[in-house]
Structure formats: structure tokens, C-alpha cells
Design a protein around this motif. Sequence first.
Motif, PDB file in Angstrom:
ATOM      1  N   GLN A 132      33.484  -8.613 -23.098  1.00  0.00           N
ATOM      2  CA  GLN A 132      33.200  -8.050 -24.426  1.00  0.00           C
ATOM      3  C   GLN A 132      34.167  -6.903 -24.740  1.00  0.00           C
ATOM      4  OE1 GLN A 132      29.224  -6.384 -24.798  1.00  0.00           O
ATOM      5  NE2 GLN A 132      29.134  -6.912 -26.951  1.00  0.00           N
ATOM      6  N   ASN A 133      34.388  -6.026 -23.764  1.00  0.00           N
ATOM      7  CA  ASN A 133      35.316  -4.900 -23.954  1.00  0.00           C
ATOM      8  C   ASN A 133      36.740  -5.387 -24.166  1.00  0.00           C
ATOM      9  OD1 ASN A 133      33.442  -2.885 -23.825  1.00  0.00           O
ATOM     10  ND2 ASN A 133      33.602  -2.616 -21.618  1.00  0.00           N
ATOM     11  N   LEU A 151      34.670 -19.469 -20.226  1.00  0.00           N
ATOM     12  CA  LEU A 151      34.268 -20.776 -19.682  1.00  0.00           C
ATOM     13  C   LEU A 151      33.856 -20.644 -18.217  1.00  0.00           C
ATOM     14  CD1 LEU A 151      34.092 -23.881 -20.157  1.00  0.00           C
ATOM     15  CD2 LEU A 151      36.434 -24.017 -19.289  1.00  0.00           C
ATOM     16  N   GLN A 152      34.623 -19.839 -17.478  1.00  0.00           N
ATOM     17  CA  GLN A 152      34.328 -19.647 -16.059  1.00  0.00           C
ATOM     18  C   GLN A 152      32.950 -18.994 -15.875  1.00  0.00           C
ATOM     19  OE1 GLN A 152      36.938 -20.940 -14.063  1.00  0.00           O
ATOM     20  NE2 GLN A 152      35.188 -20.946 -12.719  1.00  0.00           N
ATOM     21  N   LEU A 153      32.639 -18.030 -16.743  1.00  0.00           N
ATOM     22  CA  LEU A 153      31.323 -17.371 -16.679  1.00  0.00           C
ATOM     23  C   LEU A 153      30.209 -18.364 -17.016  1.00  0.00           C
ATOM     24  CD1 LEU A 153      31.977 -13.851 -18.292  1.00  0.00           C
ATOM     25  CD2 LEU A 153      31.842 -14.430 -15.874  1.00  0.00           C
ATOM     26  N   ALA A 154      30.458 -19.216 -18.011  1.00  0.00           N
ATOM     27  CA  ALA A 154      29.454 -20.229 -18.392  1.00  0.00           C
ATOM     28  C   ALA A 154      29.199 -21.181 -17.224  1.00  0.00           C
ATOM     29  CB  ALA A 154      29.934 -21.001 -19.622  1.00  0.00           C
ATOM     30  N   GLU A 155      30.278 -21.544 -16.523  1.00  0.00           N
ATOM     31  CA  GLU A 155      30.122 -22.421 -15.351  1.00  0.00           C
ATOM     32  C   GLU A 155      29.339 -21.708 -14.245  1.00  0.00           C
ATOM     33  OE1 GLU A 155      33.846 -24.097 -14.094  1.00  0.00           O
ATOM     34  OE2 GLU A 155      34.111 -25.192 -15.982  1.00  0.00           O
ATOM     35  N   LEU A 164      18.805 -14.927 -16.610  1.00  0.00           N
ATOM     36  CA  LEU A 164      19.971 -15.792 -16.819  1.00  0.00           C
ATOM     37  C   LEU A 164      20.077 -16.203 -18.285  1.00  0.00           C
ATOM     38  CD1 LEU A 164      20.442 -18.537 -14.067  1.00  0.00           C
ATOM     39  CD2 LEU A 164      22.074 -16.818 -14.822  1.00  0.00           C
ATOM     40  N   ALA A 165      18.932 -16.543 -18.885  1.00  0.00           N
ATOM     41  CA  ALA A 165      18.923 -16.973 -20.289  1.00  0.00           C
ATOM     42  C   ALA A 165      19.426 -15.848 -21.201  1.00  0.00           C
ATOM     43  CB  ALA A 165      17.510 -17.396 -20.693  1.00  0.00           C
ATOM     44  N   LYS A 194      23.954 -13.667 -24.530  1.00  0.00           N
ATOM     45  CA  LYS A 194      24.944 -12.618 -24.787  1.00  0.00           C
ATOM     46  C   LYS A 194      26.357 -13.202 -24.706  1.00  0.00           C
ATOM     47  CE  LYS A 194      26.217  -7.906 -23.554  1.00  0.00           C
ATOM     48  NZ  LYS A 194      26.008  -6.759 -22.667  1.00  0.00           N
ATOM     49  N   LEU A 195      26.580 -14.052 -23.690  1.00  0.00           N
ATOM     50  CA  LEU A 195      27.896 -14.673 -23.510  1.00  0.00           C
ATOM     51  C   LEU A 195      28.226 -15.592 -24.693  1.00  0.00           C
ATOM     52  CD1 LEU A 195      30.367 -15.144 -21.603  1.00  0.00           C
ATOM     53  CD2 LEU A 195      29.121 -17.086 -20.648  1.00  0.00           C
ATOM     54  N   ASP A 196      27.230 -16.384 -25.089  1.00  0.00           N
ATOM     55  CA  ASP A 196      27.445 -17.320 -26.204  1.00  0.00           C
ATOM     56  C   ASP A 196      27.780 -16.575 -27.501  1.00  0.00           C
ATOM     57  OD1 ASP A 196      26.961 -19.423 -24.543  1.00  0.00           O
ATOM     58  OD2 ASP A 196      24.878 -19.747 -25.179  1.00  0.00           O
TER      59      ASP A 196
END
Length: 593
Positions: free
Chosen positions: A526-527, A549-553, A580-581, A586-588
Motif C-alpha cells: 500500500q505504501n 499476485l504473490q500475496l494473493a497466492e 485472513l478474510a 484489504k489486498l483486493d
Amino acid sequence: MPHSFHIPVLGLGYSIDTPLKVARYGISSVLSVVDDELIERMRAYHSQKRSISFHAIPKGEADSRSKRITADLDFLQETITSDFKTLKQQDFAIGNDICRYFELLPDTAKLKHGYDLMLQYPEGETKQAFQALLKNAMQMGAIDVNIMAKVDKMNYVDGEYSGDTNTDALAALRGFAESKLNASVVLSAGMNPKLYSYMENFEDFFPDENGKLKKKIILKVSDFRSALIQAKFLAKKGLWVSEFRIESGLNCGGHAFATEGYLLGPILEEFKLKKNDMLAELFKMYQSAVEQKGIQIEKRPKQRISVQGGIGTAAEHNFLLKHYNLDATGWGSPFLLVPEVTNVDAETLAQLASSTESDFYLSGASPLGIQFNNFKNSSIEKQRVERIEKGRPGSPCTKKYLCNNTEFTEQAICTASREYQHLKIKSLKTAGLSADEYQKQFNLVTEKVCLCEGLCAATYLKYDMAKPKESTAVAICPGPNLAYFSDVYSFDEMVGHIYGKINLLAQVERPHVFIKELNLYIDYLQNDIKQQLQNFSDKKIKQLNGFKLQLAEGINYYKKLFSEVADQASGELKGLYEQLAKSKDKLDGLIVE
């Protein structure tokens, strides 16, 4: 080793004499050999305290850096061996250090079972024979040293370059290699081919006639690929990596080497799946290389794998060991709250004990240009702000260990120094920047602090050995995990906590080690997106999307993992799906465009 954890290096001064305090109890720890001035002063201090004669090695003496390190390591080896012998000669009477040695062990250790059994025997020959067996099985903890491979300043004598073997890292390695220690060098902060090649010059790194290594190599790594590249480089020279020490990229103390979104769980999984193939491949290269040196070796040497960074409960410790088939975990930052083990001055100790999550942050404070886990309330932060307010930003540069910038000077200077910051600010003023951009650049320049002085100051304050006019502003760099520990603890309490005999975090809400690291990575991304202010190059967009993508994986990996292990540890893992959800949402929500 009798214990399933070690104490990693903590700054320059915080663990400089930790082996003196814990090695006789079978616990391994790591000290830094960056600062030979600190090392020399600590040897003088402890020699005087123990009434041992001390012969100073002056700074001006030829090869003084290496000699000082050797002298201190030999002092530690002799002193700790003597302490250990004394401990072993004690009677098994409650309150004696020999009982403490066994009581600190995890309840699962064979040696602890033997000790508990021995206590039940009535006095007599059988009990004495049992006690002799126990004494015989006791082991000292390792006295390991840490070298940041790329902190390798070139040195000059009377304006003349003193040569490649006298750069800081190589001289430190020589100091370790020529010591009497039977221990490991922990190489961290990336690969330095010159340093790695230099190890070939010391026979202690090669196996003796029994295949034993007197000096071992531990690589501190943040992913499998870099571990394999470095280990192959060494194996081809006949140098064996005895341990891979996997460290979280962001959830650790000190310098933070963020991976490209690779999280600790998936990294450990990769090691678990590939370690046997890696071992076979490395051994083939190693065997061939040592044969060329006239050394025959049939038996494959051991290769340990351990993990450190943000571990905070006995459940996490046990889970990591069992699920990933690891040999040990590292517990660093929590030991900053254990005065028996580390050197933290009284004021900083009180601040750490009452700190909260918001007091720990990732900063640009390090002159190395690598992100640095920082503590908001440290006295060096106050000093930094005061100097800016007085119009004199930067620090006097006395030790020069981190000089690596030649932007304005022929010989490298430190970016935390007053000299550099003065020159850089002067150039910013003539660069035609907007007021906002100038302020942003000014803040980046003046954020740097002197770590050479700052990371030693607490030690000098604790032992009351600061020299007149010497800076006592304390820099300290705990991992974010320290926020959840809110007291000053005894050595026995912290070790008991690691092994689940007591729980120091019973009433504390704390995210699981994997979730905490994931959230640190999402904040980091994010930063990074914010910093770009929408001026994205195609290359940067690709990098940020790859990271995301790596974080999503990683999140998908954790979902699967938690469902597999939920039955075994349902109490500990309840609520992890919800966490996790939240992280996934937040990632999405992070948009890269």
C-alpha cells in the motif's frame, strides 16, 4: 543441540556478550562483529570484572580489527568453557545452576526426562551413576558470530588503500576464522562473492580427518532461490552450508529485506519439499570440490533449517518445528525485555515494556539504504529531530562503519553524517524543486541516523562505561512482535514461555505469526503504491502487480494450510479464517494502474 531455539544477533551491542550469559545453559546465541571498538571495550570490561589480565590492541596496530575480534572470541570461548566446567561440577541441589540447566530444557527433551527420573531416585550409587551420565550428556550453547556480508567498507592507512583482505567484512571473517571457537559464522544481508571466496583461505572451514568442521557456515536467507544460489557458490569451493536460517522479510528486527511478496509459510513449504533434492545436489558439488583439495569425504554432512522473525507463542514454535520439519526457531526481539540476556538501558527498557503496535514502524533510518525496523520512542529519534530544529541535521561520523556514498566525495561517507546531509541539502536547494517535493526529499535525507553509535549506546549506558562526550542517544530496532510483550521478564520466564511451561501472553490479543507478516506485506505494498503518486512506469506496474499476485497466492496457501491443521490446533487457529478474510479484502482493495 539440547534446545530447539537460538537467540539471533540483536543490533551491535544488544547481544554482544549474550553468550556469556546463556551458553553455559546450552543455549546458542549470536553476536555481531561489525564494531571492533565495542568488542575491545567489552573484552576490557569483562576481563576486569573477572580479574583476568587484559592486553589492549590499539586501533593503530596493524590488522587491529581482525586481532581484536580474535582476542574477544578467544576470551569468550575460554571464559564460557570455564563457567560450564564449574557448573558441571556442582551438586544437583535445588537452586544450583546445574539444576537450572536441566529445568530450562523443554519437557520433551530426553535429557529433561532423564533429569526428572534421576530426581525420583533415593540417594545412593544408582543416583550418582545417573547424575554422572547426565553431566556427561550436557552441551554448551554455541558462540556464533554474525557478519553482514555487504557491510564491507574499504579501509585506508595514511590515504593509501590497505588492500582487499582488509575491508571490514573480510577482516571480521579473519578474526573469527583465526579464533579458537568451534562455532558458526552467520552470513546475512545478501551475497558478497569476495567474502565468500576468502573463506577458502582458512582450514577450519574444511572437514578434518573425521569429517568434522571446526568452523561452520550459516546462511541467513529470505527465500529458497537465493539460499540455493549462495550455497552452490560455496559448495563449488568446498565450503558447506551447515544451516539455512530463514528469516521473515518484514516481521523481524533490524534491517528488513522485503521479498517480492513471498510469505513465510510458502517459503517454508518450498524448503520442506525441496530440501532433500537440494542437499543431494549440494553434496555432489561439495564432495567433488573437497576431493580436488585432497580431502576424501563419504558421509554427507548435516544441514539444519531454522526459522526466525515474529514467532511469539509456544504453539507457533511447536507448529513451525513439526509441520515444516525444522531443527530450530530463532527468538530475538522478546529477549530485549530480558535484562539477564541482553543489554538495554533502563530508560529504553521501560519504554519497550509499555510500547504498543503503533510504536514500531518500518523506516528509512538506516544509512545502508535498506528499510529498517524502528522504535518511535528511542532517544536517537528525539536527538535527530532536535538537530533538525537547530538547523544542524546529521551526526558526527566517528566510527565510519557504514560509509558507502560517493555522491559528493572521493572517499565514501555515511548518509547519516552531518557532512553528507549538509552537502545533500545544499544541492536540493539549487535543484529547482517545488516546496512539497523539497520537503519530501529533505525528510528522506534527514531520516537517517547514526547506527554505529546508536546501536552501542544502550550497552555503554547499562554498564556505565560511556566515555565523556560520547553520544548516548539509543537506536533500537526490535521486530513488530515486541509490541505484544509488555513487561520485563526473567531468563527462566522467557524460556518457559517458548516451551509452553508458562504463557506470558495469556491475556493479549495478538495475530498469528503468519497473519501478522501478511498484513505487514499488505501495508508495505500500500505504501509503495502511494509513493508512486500515480506516476507509474510500466516496469513498476508489473512489479507491483506481481507482488500483489504473490500475496494473493500466499493467502490461498494459508487457507488450505489452516483447514488441514485446524483439527490439531483448533484453539490456536480459531478465528484465523476471519483474519485472513480481512487481509484479503484489504489486498483486493489495492488498485495498481
